[in-house]
Design an enzyme around this catalytic site. Structure first.
Site: not given
Ligand code: AMP
Ligand code: ZN
Length: 113
Positions: A30, A99, A86, A92
């Site tokens: 992440d 994922h 989520n 969230g």
């Molecule tokens: P969610 O809020 O459950 O949709 O989680 C999305 C996650 O994606 C968050 O924890 C972000 O920090 C992560 N995220 C966003 N952009 C990237 C990226 N380019 N590479 C890796 N993780 C990412």
């Protein structure tokens, strides 16, 4: 799918710190970690959230996330780890490609915020 961040990572168009691959998923760190260990496991096939996945595909995703956690030494008999899915903006979700968050390396509170 066009304009999907995680599809772009899967396609290699956006860089990520890859930690594992299976026939059906990719695991990468992440970008904004919420714990000492925080990675995401995403299905190679695009779906918006868990409700769009078959039971078999969802089960395989959980299994791949669990295997990756074990391979990184996260052990329920010790500090343990947390899987988070989520599903929907109100819960969230900010990236609309299903994922699993795998979080470990610290103690976690319950209930979550
Ligand atoms: P969610 O809020 O459950 O949709 O989680 C999305 C996650 O994606 C968050 O924890 C972000 O920090 C992560 N995220 C966003 N952009 C990237 C990226 N380019 N590479 C890796 N993780 C990412
Ligand atoms: Zn996608």
């Amino acid at each position: 799918m066009a304009d999907c961040l995680f599809c772009s990572i899967i396609a290699g168009q956006i860089p990520a710190e890859i930690i594992a691959r299976t026939q059906s998923s990719l695991a990468f760190k992440d970008i904004d970690p919420k714990a000492p260990v925080h990675f995401l496991v995403v299905p190679l096939e695009h779906s918006e959230n868990l409700t769009q996945m078959s039971a078999q595909a969802a089960g395989q995703l959980i299994s791949d996330a669990t295997q990756a956690a074990k391979d990184l030494g996260l052990d329920p008999a010790e500090q343990g780890f947390r899987l988070v899915l989520n599903s929907g903006a109100g819960a969230g979700q900010t990236v609309f490609h299903t994922h699993v968050h795998v979080l470990g390396g610290r103690d976690f509170l319950w209930p979550p915020g």
